[in-house]
Design an enzyme around this catalytic site. Structure first.
Site, PDB file in Angstrom:
ATOM      1  CD  GLU A  50       3.863  13.347  72.049  1.00  7.56           C
ATOM      2  OE1 GLU A  50       4.218  14.514  72.276  1.00  7.56           O
ATOM      3  OE2 GLU A  50       2.699  13.020  71.737  1.00  7.56           O
ATOM      4  NE  ARG A 275      12.956  23.624  70.764  1.00  7.12           N
ATOM      5  CZ  ARG A 275      12.219  22.550  71.028  1.00  7.12           C
ATOM      6  NH1 ARG A 275      11.811  22.304  72.244  1.00  7.12           N
ATOM      7  NH2 ARG A 275      11.892  21.715  70.058  1.00  7.12           N
ATOM      8  CE  LYS A 285       8.798  15.228  68.392  1.00  2.39           C
ATOM      9  NZ  LYS A 285       8.729  14.116  69.331  1.00  2.39           N
TER      10      LYS A 285
HETATM   11  P1  ATP Z   1       9.463  19.238  68.800  1.00  6.27           P
HETATM   12  O1  ATP Z   1       9.270  20.638  69.286  1.00  6.27           O
HETATM   13  O2  ATP Z   1      10.405  19.109  67.677  1.00  6.27           O
HETATM   14  O3  ATP Z   1       8.174  18.548  68.532  1.00  6.27           O
HETATM   15  P2  ATP Z   1       9.596  18.018  71.337  1.00  6.27           P
HETATM   16  O4  ATP Z   1      10.317  18.703  72.442  1.00  6.27           O
HETATM   17  O5  ATP Z   1       8.132  18.072  71.370  1.00  6.27           O
HETATM   18  O6  ATP Z   1      10.193  18.492  69.984  1.00  6.27           O
HETATM   19  P3  ATP Z   1      10.082  15.423  72.327  1.00  6.27           P
HETATM   20  O7  ATP Z   1       9.894  14.134  71.653  1.00  6.27           O
HETATM   21  O8  ATP Z   1       9.193  15.774  73.456  1.00  6.27           O
HETATM   22  O9  ATP Z   1       9.994  16.517  71.213  1.00  6.27           O
HETATM   23  O10 ATP Z   1      11.597  15.612  72.751  1.00  6.27           O
HETATM   24  C1  ATP Z   1      12.356  14.659  73.435  1.00  6.27           C
HETATM   25  C2  ATP Z   1      13.488  15.363  74.134  1.00  6.27           C
HETATM   26  O11 ATP Z   1      14.302  16.049  73.197  1.00  6.27           O
HETATM   27  C3  ATP Z   1      12.964  16.395  75.110  1.00  6.27           C
HETATM   28  O12 ATP Z   1      13.692  16.281  76.318  1.00  6.27           O
HETATM   29  C4  ATP Z   1      13.225  17.689  74.424  1.00  6.27           C
HETATM   30  O13 ATP Z   1      13.437  18.700  75.343  1.00  6.27           O
HETATM   31  C5  ATP Z   1      14.449  17.382  73.585  1.00  6.27           C
HETATM   32  N1  ATP Z   1      14.497  18.246  72.418  1.00  6.27           N
HETATM   33  C6  ATP Z   1      13.543  18.402  71.482  1.00  6.27           C
HETATM   34  N2  ATP Z   1      13.903  19.331  70.578  1.00  6.27           N
HETATM   35  C7  ATP Z   1      15.127  19.778  70.950  1.00  6.27           C
HETATM   36  C8  ATP Z   1      16.045  20.751  70.429  1.00  6.27           C
HETATM   37  N3  ATP Z   1      15.765  21.454  69.329  1.00  6.27           N
HETATM   38  N4  ATP Z   1      17.209  20.929  71.084  1.00  6.27           N
HETATM   39  C9  ATP Z   1      17.494  20.223  72.184  1.00  6.27           C
HETATM   40  N5  ATP Z   1      16.688  19.307  72.722  1.00  6.27           N
HETATM   41  C10 ATP Z   1      15.508  19.079  72.128  1.00  6.27           C
HETATM   42 MG    MG Z   2       7.464  17.427  73.481  1.00  3.72          MG
END
Ligand code: ATP
Ligand code: MG
Length: 578
Positions: A50, A275, A285
């Site tokens: 995102e 994760r 984020k």
């Molecule tokens: P955050 O919790 O940091 O805001 P998010 O999952 O909301 O992260 P996205 O932009 O939706 O952020 O993530 C893009 C991809 O990266 C998704 O498939 C998510 O599952 C993966 N991802 C995000 N954080 C991690 C992590 N700590 N380890 C592994 N994969 C991750």
């Molecule tokens: Mg997300």
């Protein structure tokens, strides 16, 4: 602590694959699917960020997994922005994400997609569900929806608007799109089961009314699909075969399956993995944005940030990060990886590639009383003992030098073998010197200068250089050295788990007040005069350093310490093996 050990037991043990990486359950599933010619032998993955912040090291795990597996199995990986939340998203983030994925070493050709490209298609999907009696327009407010939803232990209650006819729903949904209703006044909800033990199945919201300027569709829409309605359908539209996501989406899978089944469209297989969590680090984020907005750090690319932009600026290499992502493996159970493991991957890589130079961070002057004034010697130094092809260079040596303050002690404790009054030490690539006098500021008593003598018979590499002393220290020639700024970094948080705080306090209380130290009067070997932003070096005995890409200039070089030389991870591993 060791990420490798977090296998959930269901998976095949880590068998080595061709490139030496341990195998993992997702790789095994894809290999098995290919064997059975599932998806006509296609492997299609995607990385779906995102654009509401910069990518962090956790995303690198997902990027390496999605792009890596596609490449390994001759498939493709799309870059898709899941941009369904216009108030939090921005073009700046889109651009940074593209830059970071490319920097990590991956490409997506022309497969740069956006959930917002599918807004019309998603709208049509919603109409289909309404016509099937599987979705309805609801007039409850957000608070009321929450109230009606029930809890983990209590079932929810049906919305009073649940039994609207398909025709009425079609009419109302069309008018939602046309902008007839105020923000938040109506939603479109899936009609599933308010008594489901899975709260995600209790008539979840699919669309909300929201007037916002979207970074791509501007004001074209005033209704936006929720992430849960957009994500799975976007994967389906792209023909994704293996939809890899993190564990928190396991409970959403039944909902995604339900949408795909009701819509009767291509059904990607969702597979969840743990994760990445790192000690001393926040990887959310939302929290990273808070650090930036409230100016606890300089920006998203502050070298202390766990963002890819921050690691890049700090001097990390994409190879080190990819290697780390392979090493931690992929498992089904959450764990916390030791930051030292990331640093270990980094040192391994920098050790091979970074040229060695001498730099003095906290200088103290040394005058060699018996060295001829005006004489300069060019001493031969090895650029990288790990890589003979990097050759040698000349280092100027003269009567006045700088050494590190901490390499001298006026009153040395037992076991201190570096320089002290009357004692000898070897200067790297040069001579053995002896301290004969300590000159102090008469007012403050601070040490201003060390008067030393050198032993001309002890030049490194010469036949008479056999005489041994217990320590060798680094130095630079005072008149040749360049002055530079060096920034030393420590973890941004003082606790392994930044969320570990007493009641009433929050994670910001664990910020490390000493996470950055600026040294503005460092002296560096003249061969670095033309060092370019991003170039990396090992300063002997001090660590790996990188020319800062923002603040460094030809007039004033600025270096970031990427990492020290001490490898606590390797030490732990050795201790573990014993
Ligand atoms: P955050 O919790 O940091 O805001 P998010 O999952 O909301 O992260 P996205 O932009 O939706 O952020 O993530 C893009 C991809 O990266 C998704 O498939 C998510 O599952 C993966 N991802 C995000 N954080 C991690 C992590 N700590 N380890 C592994 N994969 C991750
Ligand atoms: Mg997300």
């Amino acid at each position: 602590m060791l990420a490798k050990s977090t296998d959930d037991g269901k998976q095949a043990p880590a068998a080595a694959v061709s490139d030496g990486a341990p195998s993992h359950f997702i790789r095994n599933i894809i290999a098995e699917d290919l064997k059975r010619e599932k998806n006509q032998g296609r492997v299609q993955t995607r990385f779906p960020p995102e654009p509401n912040g910069y990518l962090h090291i956790g995303h690198a795990k997902s990027i390496c997994l999605n792009f890596g597996l596609a490449a390994e199995f001759g498939g493709m990986c799309n870059l898709r922005f899941d941009d369904t939340n216009p108030n939090k998203e921005d073009r700046e983030y889109v651009e940074s994400i593209k830059q970071d994925v490319r920097w990590l070493g991956f490409g997506w050709d022309d497969r740069e997609y956006y959930a917002s490209d599918y807004f019309e298609q998603l709208y049509q999907f919603a109409l289909k569900l309404i016509k099937k009696g599987k979705a309805f327009v609801c007039d409850l407010s957000a608070d009321e929806i929450r109230e009606y939803r029930g809890t983990l232990t209590e079932p929810g209650k049906n919305s009073p608007f649940r039994d609207r006819s398909a025709d009425e729903n079609l009419d109302l949904f069309g008018r939602m799109r046309a902008g007839e209703f105020a923000d938040g006044s109506r939603t479109l909800r899936a009609k599933i089961d308010m008594a489901s033990p899975n709260i995600n199945m209790r008539d979840p919201v699919m669309y909300r009314v929201l007037r916002a300027t979207h970074h791509r569709t501007a004001a074209r829409w005033c209704i936006y699909p929720t992430y849960d309605f957009a994500h799975g359908q976007s994967d389906s539209i792209e023909g994704v075969t293996h939809s890899l996501c993190t564990l928190e989406f396991e409970d959403h899978r039944p909902l995604y399956d339900w949408f795909l089944e009701q819509l009767e469209i291509h059904h990607p297989q969702q597979i969840e993995f743990a994760r990445l969590n790192l000690t001393y680090t926040v990887l959310s984020k939302r929290k990273l944005l808070q650090l930036v907005q409230q100016e606890y750090v300089i920006d998203w690319d502050d070298p202390r940030m766990p963002t890819l932009a921050g690691f890049r600026r700090r001097g990390y290499t994409p190879e080190a990060i990819r290697n780390f992502c392979e090493r931690i493996g992929v498992a089904k159970r959450n764990s916390i990886v030791d930051f030292a493991m990331l640093e270990h991957s980094l040192r391994e890589d920098l050790n091979k590639r970074a040229p060695r130079v001498m730099a003095v961070l906290r200088p103290i002057k040394v005058v060699l009383e018996n060295y001829p004034e005006g004489q300069i010697e060019e001493l031969e130094a090895i650029n990288n003992p790990e890589d003979p092809s990097q050759g040698t260079r000349k280092v100027p040596f003269a009567r006045e030098l700088y050494i590190e303050q901490e390499d001298f002690q006026e009153d040395p404790p037992k076991g201190f073998f570096r320089l002290s009054p009357g004692k000898e030490v070897r200067l790297r690539y040069a001579y053995i010197i002896k301290c004969v006098e300590v000159i102090k500021d008469p007012l403050t008593g601070a040490i201003k200068e060390l008067r030393c003598t050198y032993d001309s018979e002890t030049k490194s590499g010469s036949s008479q250089s056999k005489r041994k002393v217990k320590a060798t220290i680094h130095w630079v020639s005072a008149r040749h050295a360049i002055t530079a700024e060096v920034r030393l970094y420590d973890h941004l948080f003082t606790k392994e788990d930044p969320d570990d705080v007493p009641a009433g306090s929050d994670w910001l209380a664990n910020l490390n007040p000493k996470s950055m130290e600026r040294l503005t009067d460092c002296r560096i070997e003249p061969c670095l005069t033309n060092a370019k932003p991003g170039e990396r070096f090992q300063f002997e005995r001090l660590g790996y350093f990188c020319v800062d890409s923002e603040d460094s200039s030809a007039d004033k070089l600025v270096f970031n310490r990427t990492v020290t030389l001490r490898d606590s991870w390797a030490k732990m591993e050795r201790a573990g093996k014993k």
